[in-house]
Every structure is written in C-alpha cells, then in structure tokens.
Enzyme design. Structure first.
Site, short mmCIF file in Angstrom:
data_model
loop_
_atom_site.label_atom_id
_atom_site.label_comp_id
_atom_site.label_asym_id
_atom_site.label_seq_id
_atom_site.Cartn_x
_atom_site.Cartn_y
_atom_site.Cartn_z
N PHE A 148 0.82 -1.22 0.00
CA PHE A 148 0.00 0.00 0.00
C PHE A 148 0.85 1.26 0.00
O PHE A 148 0.38 2.32 -0.40
CB PHE A 148 -0.94 0.01 1.23
CG PHE A 148 -0.26 0.47 2.49
CD1 PHE A 148 -0.16 1.83 2.79
CD2 PHE A 148 0.31 -0.43 3.37
CE1 PHE A 148 0.50 2.26 3.93
CE2 PHE A 148 0.97 -0.02 4.51
CZ PHE A 148 1.05 1.34 4.79
N LYS A 163 -1.22 -7.13 -9.21
CA LYS A 163 -2.18 -7.28 -8.11
C LYS A 163 -1.77 -6.24 -7.07
O LYS A 163 -0.91 -6.48 -6.22
CB LYS A 163 -2.10 -8.71 -7.55
CG LYS A 163 -3.33 -9.22 -6.82
CD LYS A 163 -3.80 -8.36 -5.68
CE LYS A 163 -2.97 -8.49 -4.43
NZ LYS A 163 -3.33 -7.48 -3.39
N GLU A 180 -4.96 -3.77 -1.89
CA GLU A 180 -6.41 -3.50 -1.84
C GLU A 180 -6.73 -2.24 -1.03
O GLU A 180 -7.87 -1.80 -0.99
CB GLU A 180 -7.18 -4.72 -1.30
CG GLU A 180 -6.82 -5.17 0.11
CD GLU A 180 -5.62 -6.12 0.17
OE1 GLU A 180 -4.60 -5.85 -0.51
OE2 GLU A 180 -5.70 -7.11 0.93
N ARG A 181 -5.69 -1.67 -0.37
CA ARG A 181 -5.94 -0.45 0.42
C ARG A 181 -6.04 0.79 -0.47
O ARG A 181 -6.77 1.72 -0.17
CB ARG A 181 -4.80 -0.20 1.40
CG ARG A 181 -4.38 -1.42 2.18
CD ARG A 181 -4.89 -1.39 3.60
NE ARG A 181 -4.55 -2.64 4.25
CZ ARG A 181 -5.36 -3.70 4.32
NH1 ARG A 181 -6.58 -3.66 3.81
NH2 ARG A 181 -4.99 -4.81 4.91
N SER A 186 5.37 -6.97 3.43
CA SER A 186 5.94 -7.33 4.73
C SER A 186 6.68 -8.67 4.64
O SER A 186 6.40 -9.49 3.76
CB SER A 186 4.82 -7.41 5.77
OG SER A 186 3.85 -8.34 5.35
N CYS A 193 9.55 1.82 3.64
CA CYS A 193 10.50 0.74 3.97
C CYS A 193 11.90 1.28 4.14
O CYS A 193 12.77 0.60 4.66
CB CYS A 193 10.48 -0.33 2.89
SG CYS A 193 11.16 0.26 1.36
N GLU A 247 9.09 -4.03 13.16
CA GLU A 247 8.82 -2.87 12.30
C GLU A 247 7.52 -2.23 12.79
O GLU A 247 6.49 -2.90 12.86
CB GLU A 247 8.66 -3.36 10.85
CG GLU A 247 8.50 -2.25 9.85
CD GLU A 247 8.39 -2.78 8.42
OE1 GLU A 247 7.76 -3.84 8.21
OE2 GLU A 247 8.93 -2.13 7.51
P1 NAD Z 1 1.54 -6.56 3.13
O1 NAD Z 1 2.57 -7.65 3.20
O2 NAD Z 1 0.44 -6.58 4.12
O3 NAD Z 1 0.83 -6.58 1.68
C1 NAD Z 1 1.57 -6.55 0.50
C2 NAD Z 1 0.77 -7.27 -0.59
O4 NAD Z 1 0.58 -8.63 -0.21
C3 NAD Z 1 -0.60 -6.67 -0.85
O5 NAD Z 1 -0.83 -6.64 -2.23
C4 NAD Z 1 -1.53 -7.64 -0.14
O6 NAD Z 1 -2.79 -7.73 -0.76
C5 NAD Z 1 -0.81 -8.96 -0.23
N1 NAD Z 1 -1.07 -9.85 0.90
C6 NAD Z 1 -1.37 -9.46 2.18
N2 NAD Z 1 -1.56 -10.55 2.95
C7 NAD Z 1 -1.36 -11.62 2.17
C8 NAD Z 1 -1.41 -13.04 2.41
N3 NAD Z 1 -1.68 -13.54 3.60
N4 NAD Z 1 -1.15 -13.86 1.37
C9 NAD Z 1 -0.87 -13.37 0.16
N5 NAD Z 1 -0.83 -12.06 -0.12
C10 NAD Z 1 -1.06 -11.18 0.87
O7 NAD Z 1 2.35 -5.19 3.16
P2 NAD Z 1 1.76 -3.71 3.21
O8 NAD Z 1 1.21 -3.47 4.58
O9 NAD Z 1 0.92 -3.43 2.04
O10 NAD Z 1 3.10 -2.86 3.02
C11 NAD Z 1 3.97 -2.52 4.08
C12 NAD Z 1 5.15 -3.46 4.16
O11 NAD Z 1 5.86 -3.46 2.92
C13 NAD Z 1 6.17 -3.05 5.20
O12 NAD Z 1 6.63 -4.20 5.86
C14 NAD Z 1 7.29 -2.42 4.38
O13 NAD Z 1 8.56 -2.44 4.99
C15 NAD Z 1 7.25 -3.27 3.17
N6 NAD Z 1 7.87 -2.61 2.02
C16 NAD Z 1 9.08 -3.06 1.60
C17 NAD Z 1 9.72 -2.45 0.55
C18 NAD Z 1 11.05 -2.94 0.06
O14 NAD Z 1 11.44 -2.58 -1.03
N7 NAD Z 1 11.76 -3.75 0.83
C19 NAD Z 1 9.11 -1.37 -0.10
C20 NAD Z 1 7.86 -0.93 0.35
C21 NAD Z 1 7.25 -1.57 1.41
#
Ligand code: NAD
Length: 499
Positions: A149, A173, A176-177, A226, A281, A384
């Site tokens: 998101f 994909k 969804e937020r 994450s 991140c 985090e």
């Molecule tokens: P998230 O892991 O909750 O969601 C990321 C994606 O995964 C979304 O599209 C979501 O729909 C999907 N998803 C969520 N739960 C899932 C599941 N159980 N099974 C399969 N798919 C699932 O992350 P977020 O809250 O959207 O983003 C924040 C996180 O992203 C933080 O941990 C941040 O550090 C990380 N991030 C990392 C980088 C990097 O380059 N390392 C960059 C940006 C964000």
C-alpha cells in the site's frame, strides 16, 4: 458508493466474485469506495488475455516498445496532479509526497526507455573456425507482481515498466488499500499505445495472490510488502517453478557519530523518521547516537523539532509534514507497540498518544513519538512499527553501533552521520545492509542503480530496477552457429532501416 473494477484486456471490468474490500479515506475515516477481490476464474481470464497478446508484443522491436514508454512519461507528467490527488486520498500521504511517489516510478520508466541498449546481447565473432556465438535476452512471457500500500504508484512502475520494456505481459495485483492509482496507470499506458492485455490490473487479496502463485502460465512473480508474506510468496512461487523476487520489511538504523553536524543529523532524522508517517520501507526507525554526550546533544535538537511537527490531511497542502496512517488497524498496531515500549521501560520523551485533530476525529492520525533509552530486547526495537515513532538506542562506541545494525534481522537501509571519511568508509564496507547512506538519511538508489536490502528484507537474487530488472524479466539464450561457406550475395545499396 463508488465500486472500483479490475482492468482486463483494455477495459474496466466489474468484479464477479461477490467479495469486496473497503477503501478508506484515511484522513476522514470514511469508506470512499469498494474494491473487488478477484477469484481464480477472474485471474484465469486475465492470464488468457495476457498469453494471447504477449507474443506479438515481444515481436515488436525494442525501440518501438520504448516509444510507448516515452509517451507514457508524457502522460504521467500531464496527469501528475490528478494522480497525486487520487493517491493522497486513498493513502493519506501529503500531496508533495504523493508526487514524489509518482516521480520515483516515472524515473524507472525513463530508465526503461533504454531497453534497446539494455537488451543488446553478447556476441563473439569466430569463437571457433567459422563459428560465432551469441547470447540474446528473451522475454519470459506472462509475468505478475504483487505490491504494497505504501507506494501505490512507484512500486507498480518499478515492476511493470521493465517487464513490459522486455516484451512481457504483466499482471499487477496492487494493494487492496489504495487500488485507484494502479488502475489509472493502466489506462494511461493504453493511451500511450500499449496493446490490450499487456498490462492488466487484477484487484484482490490472498485468494488472487494464491491463484497467481499456482498458475502454470505465469513465469515470474515480483513481490514487495511485509516479510512474513514475502517469505510465503518466495517459498510457494519457487516451489511452483517460478522466478521470484520478494522485498520485505525493514528496521533502518541511523548512526550519529560525535563529530556529526548535529543540526544536520536532527533535520535528517525528522524527514527520514516521520515523513509519510513513517510508512516507508526506507524510513529511519532507529537513531543510534554514539556516546552519552552525542545522545544528549541530539535529544536537545530533536525534541523541539518532533514536538513542532504538523500533522494533518493532504487537503491542507504544504502546511502539513505528514498525514494519517493507512487504516484503523495500522493505527491500533502502532499504539499497541508504543504501549509495549512504555511497559518495557523505554523513555517516551515526546508523547504523541493524545494527538487529536479537530474536525478529523475519525481519521487515522497518529501523533509523533520519540523514544529514548531503547534497548535491543524491546518490541519497539525488534519489530517494524511502520508509524511515526523513532526509537533512540544509545551506543557507547562505534563498534557497538555498527553491531546493532549488523545484528538486526532486517537489512534494508542504514545511514551514518559523521565528518570523518575513514569512519564512513569503514561503515560502508563492513555493514551487512543493502543500501547505505553517508550523511544521507534515506539512501534510495536512483533508477539506473538497483534497489534491494539484505537479510530478512529480501528473498531472491536480483534487485529491483537498474540492470537487475532487465535480467529478472528476461531469459538468456546462447546460440552457437556455424555457416558452411557458400555463394556470397551481391551488394545492397540502400541504407538498411529497422522499421
Ligand atoms: P503486506 O505484506 O500486508 O501486503 C503486500 C501485498 O501482499 C498486498 O498486495 C496484499 O494484498 C498482499 N497480501 C497481504 N496478505 C497476504 C497473504 N496472507 N497472502 C498473500 N498475499 C497477501 O504489506 P503492506 O502493509 O501493504 O506494506 C507494508 C510493508 O511493505 C512493510 O513491511 C514495508 O517495509 C514493506 N515494504 C518493503 C519495501 C522494500 O522494497 N523492501 C518497499 C515498500 C514496502
């Protein structure tokens, strides 16, 4: 209530699964739209269109593919304000920050315009008698990406621009937020001349992600989000024979040496710790001053700055430093972790718990928090937080500070503030973290370098954007050829053109 769609084969398509997620305006707490959550059958349709369209797109010469991206850059600039507004409305970040989100994606699109150069293969003339050897980089086919998101414009572009430039079809994909900007990007690419089916947006949650991970036609999966989900996607995608790269969470340390310019260090911590409400991140979440005197001087500079932070809705324009966090659940999680910090003995020197914004009582705003005397065993240090909370760990020596960054399970970014070149050089050489800043608090590499952390911040071999992206989205094929000598053709007198 606005009902959002998928974007399949060049058209907005309503969801058919019957499942939806609420999309909030984080500043007001209101539900402003609902987004469809795709099932396997909806993903199948997108994959079928992608597979049908991709061979012709791969056959378009790379210069012409690049021209579509050139036009796309123009359209992004044309619609910058519209994109930023839609982004801020769903994410909550300020308008200048939302523009930065689009621009950092746009810069990778610009880099991908170099596809004709970047896709040039290798050639060895006369590898043997009458034998030439050459390598080409060929598209994978249908590729997919799952994005978080916090950068709803930048990260999708980091994935689909190189994928498309290399001749692949790409299924996105998004989170969804905040799904509106990804849908707008798909529309703009089509306006730029991208054939239908080459970039499609399938909205959804775990069900759509699992369908991607198990779909036989999909060749590669990119993920940013994450760490627990990154680990799951990497393991499942690899087990299903896909090429996978996953980028996970972070806990970025900034070391402040006794010789640092303390005003500069404090200013840097403000943007890096609290910008975008800490939902980056590459945010700095741990400050590590070296020596008690350094720590005291830093606190003296930091506390008034943190207390003066302006928190508000993006509609307040430039008068706001950061906006709300993305959901009520994110806010509750931050508040829970802040409470553990207090319970476990950290010193909350700026307490943002009572923050309240008149007229926005239902928004997901979190006041700025600053902790001092944090230790390694505390939850606020280990996990985090992804919120406007900066933890200070006081180190006695440089080696202890370096050890903190080295021992943490995450290794995305880190920074050191010092006037001493020898210390900076030693730090950059020894630290086991992927992106390092020297007097630069958020060292996000530019488009023509690559982006990626180490340790639990990454799963896979290749980084995002830069030359690595062109490796990730292509396969190498190497040809060894021998031509028996024969009749030579006559001359050709007109200049050859590639049209
Ligand atoms: P998230 O892991 O909750 O969601 C990321 C994606 O995964 C979304 O599209 C979501 O729909 C999907 N998803 C969520 N739960 C899932 C599941 N159980 N099974 C399969 N798919 C699932 O992350 P977020 O809250 O959207 O983003 C924040 C996180 O992203 C933080 O941990 C941040 O550090 C990380 N991030 C990392 C980088 C990097 O380059 N390392 C960059 C940006 C964000």
């Amino acid at each position: 209530m606005q009902e959002l769609t998928h974007y399949i084969n060049g058209a907005h398509v309503k969801g058919t699964s019957g499942r939806f997620a609420d999309v909030y305006n984080p500043a007001t707490g209101e539900i402003q739209a609902k987004v469809p959550l795709a099932n396997g059958a909806e993903l199948d349709q997108a994959v079928a269109h992608a597979a049908a369209a991709q061979p012709a797109w791969a056959a378009v010469n790379p210069q012409r593919r690049a021209r579509v991206l050139m036009k796309f850059v123009d359209l992004l600039n044309r619609d910058m304000d519209k994109l930023a507004e839609a982004l801020s409305r769903e994410h909550g970040k300020t308008l200048p920050d939302a523009q930065g989100d689009v621009i950092r994606g746009l810069e990778v699109v610009e880099y991908c315009i170099g596809a004709p150069q970047l896709l040039k293969g290798e050639f060895t003339d006369s590898a043997g008698p009458g034998i030439d050897m050459y390598s080409m980089r060929q598209a994978l086919g249908v590729t997919a990406g799952i994005t978080p998101f916090n950068f709803p414009a930048m990260i999708p572009m980091w994935m689909f621009a190189p994928a498309i430039a290399c001749g692949n079809a790409f299924i996105l994909k998004p989170s969804e937020r905040d799904p509106s900007v990804p849908l707008m990007l798909a529309e703009l690419l089509e306006e730029a001349g991208l054939p239908k089916g080459i970039l499609q947006v399938v909205n959804g949650d775990k069900e759509a992600v699992d369908a991607i991970l198990h779909h036989e036609v999909i060749q590669s999966v990119g993920f940013v989000g994450s760490t627990p989900i990154a680990e799951y996607i990497y393991a499942t995608g690899c087990a299903n024979g896909k090429r996978v790269q996953c980028f996970g969470g972070a806990k970025n340390h900034m070391i402040i040496m006794p010789d640092a310019d303390m005003d500069q260090a404090a200013d840097a911590l403000m943007g890096a710790g609290y910008g975008a409400a800490g939902e980056r991140c590459m945010a700095i979440s741990v400050a590590v001053p070296v020596g008690e005197d350094t720590a005291d001087r830093l606190m003296e500079k930091l506390i008034p700055r943190v207390e003066a932070l302006k928190v508000g809705p993006y509609t307040a324009g430039n008068d706001v430093d950061y906006g709300p966090v993305v959901t009520a659940a994110a806010k509750a999680n931050i508040e829970r972790l802040v409470q553990t910090g207090i319970d476990q003995g950290a010193n909350l020197v700026v307490d943002g718990r009572d923050f309240n914004l008149q007229g926005y009582e239902d928004g997901f705003f979190v006041g700025a928090h600053l902790f001092d005397n944090v230790t390694k065993d505390m939850d606020i240090y280990k996990y985090e937080i992804f919120g406007p909370v900066l933890s200070t760990v006081r180190a006695e020596t440089y080696e202890e500070a370096l050890g903190l960054a080295m021992d943490h399970e995450y290794g995305n970014g880190t920074a050191i503030f010092t006037r001493d070149g020898d210390t900076a050089r030693d730090f950059a050489n020894r630290v086991n973290v992927g992106m390092v800043g020297i007097n630069v608090p958020i060292p996000v590499p530019l488009a023509y370098h690559t982006f990626g952390g180490w340790k639990k911040s990454v799963f896979g071999d290749l980084n995002q954007h830069g030359p690595d992206a062109f490796k990730f989205y292509t396969r190498t094929k190497t040809v060894t050829s021998r031509w028996p000598s024969g009749t030579k053709e006559g001359g050709e007198f007109s200049i050859p053109v590639m049209e």
